[in-house]
Design an enzyme around this catalytic site. Structure first.
Site, PDB file in Angstrom:
ATOM      1  N   ASP A 123     -10.328  -6.128   7.078  1.00  0.00           N
ATOM      2  CA  ASP A 123      -9.398  -5.482   6.388  1.00  0.00           C
ATOM      3  C   ASP A 123      -9.658  -4.787   5.311  1.00  0.00           C
ATOM      4  O   ASP A 123      -9.709  -3.717   4.807  1.00  0.00           O
ATOM      5  CB  ASP A 123      -7.928  -6.119   6.292  1.00  0.00           C
ATOM      6  N   ILE A 136       1.031  -1.258   0.101  1.00  0.00           N
ATOM      7  CA  ILE A 136      -0.137   0.038   0.059  1.00  0.00           C
ATOM      8  C   ILE A 136       0.796   1.236  -0.152  1.00  0.00           C
ATOM      9  O   ILE A 136       0.569   2.244  -0.701  1.00  0.00           O
ATOM     10  CB  ILE A 136      -0.985  -0.024   1.054  1.00  0.00           C
ATOM     11  N   LYS A 183      -5.770   2.885   7.246  1.00  0.00           N
ATOM     12  CA  LYS A 183      -6.888   2.305   7.904  1.00  0.00           C
ATOM     13  C   LYS A 183      -6.746   0.792   8.369  1.00  0.00           C
ATOM     14  O   LYS A 183      -5.901   0.241   7.356  1.00  0.00           O
ATOM     15  CB  LYS A 183      -7.864   2.399   6.946  1.00  0.00           C
TER      16      LYS A 183
END
Length: 307
Positions: A168, A16, A92
């Site tokens: 997730d 990510i 997040k």
């Protein structure tokens, strides 16, 4: 509004970070990537350290830390960054537990914190929220299914305690729901599929309530083929459909004009604005829905899972 440069330390150089954070930082002139921390990775030409503690001990000129680590360690790292007087952006979810979010908010007084619910950061999601604000909502359906081997290859932490498993990815849907629906969501029931050799669910079916409307969620990270990231809202004015993770919007059968994807650039622009204004955004509503599902959910066994 300030135009001062914001010097960043980036912690965690996984998928990510490389796919989303690094390009977003590079294209925003308000930010300068000064250092990274990762035990197994580094960037050429950037000061690199194995841990956040080592980075902080180097006493570089920094203004903020961006945390792209697994959620189980995120809150502790954020606490150390805040104690060093730095602003903090958190991938997040912002922490692995609701109590950790509360502690971070208390510790972060005087500094900016941003929980990056990136799936909210699309023009289509904002447009959906604006349209639904004046509608009677009759029912909501969420299909959020993908293949963990494609999107999280070999990432065993995802299926460990504190790794969130199916949530997730499903927390992205929850972040959209809590943004576009005008009334609070409450969880009524959950059914969780748990592999025999893992600590986190890989499938889930949830029933929530939005005022009088049922919100049904079908969630999986064992879904073969193309991902399905879809939300359908039945209203008194017709169906609203958010598909492709919130990047395609159809209202009453009419496909709305699509804008270029810019989730993470918008996250960084928001972070800069919050720093300028001396504000924070640590919305924990999506995490609360996950916590409720894990607390109330019935568990049924799934076959052992290996990557």
């Amino acid at each position: 509004m300030s135009n001062s440069l914001i010097r960043l330390g980036l912690v965690g150089l996984g998928k990510i970070a490389r796919d989303q954070h690094l390009p977003a930082i590079a294209e925003n002139p308000r930010f300068a990537l000064t250092a990274t921390a990762d035990p197994q990775g580094a960037l050429e030409g950037i000061a690199s350290y194995p841990t956040l503690d080592a980075l902080l001990d180097a006493r570089l000129a920094l203004d903020a830390i961006v945390l792209c680590t697994p959620p189980s360690v995120r809150a502790g790292l954020a606490q150390r960054a805040l104690a060093a007087g730095l602003h903090v952006m958190l991938e997040k979810p912002p922490a692995a537990a609701l109590s950790q979010v509360g502690a971070l908010i208390k510790a972060g007084a005087g500094r900016t914190m941003l929980a990056t619910w990136h799936s909210r950061e699309s023009v289509e999601v904002d447009a959906a929220a604006a349209w639904l604000a004046g509608r009677q909502i009759r029912a909501v359906r969420v299909n959020w299914r993908e293949d963990v081997r494609v999107w999280h290859p070999g990432q065993d932490w995802l299926l460990a305690a504190g790794g969130f498993g199916v949530f997730d990815t499903a927390i992205n849907a929850f972040s959209i729901l809590t943004h576009i629906l005008p009334q609070p969501l409450t969880l009524e029931s959950a059914d969780l599929g748990m592999p025999a050799n893992r600590q986190a669910p890989m499938t889930a079916r949830l029933t929530m309530r939005h005022a009088a409307a049922e919100v049904a969620c079908d969630l999986s990270i064992l879904h073969p083929g193309a991902p399905q990231w879809d939300i359908t809202v039945d209203t008194d004015a017709g169906l609203l459909q958010l598909t492709q993770g919130g990047h395609s919007l159809t209202i009453a059968g009419e496909l709305q004009e699509r804008t270029p994807e810019a989730e993470y650039p918008r996250c960084y622009a928001r972070f800069a604005r919050l720093i300028d204004e001396g504000q924070s955004d640590m919305d924990s509503r999506p995490l609360a829905l996950v916590a409720d599902a894990m607390m109330l959910g019935n568990r049924h066994p799934l076959p052992p899972f290996e990557f």
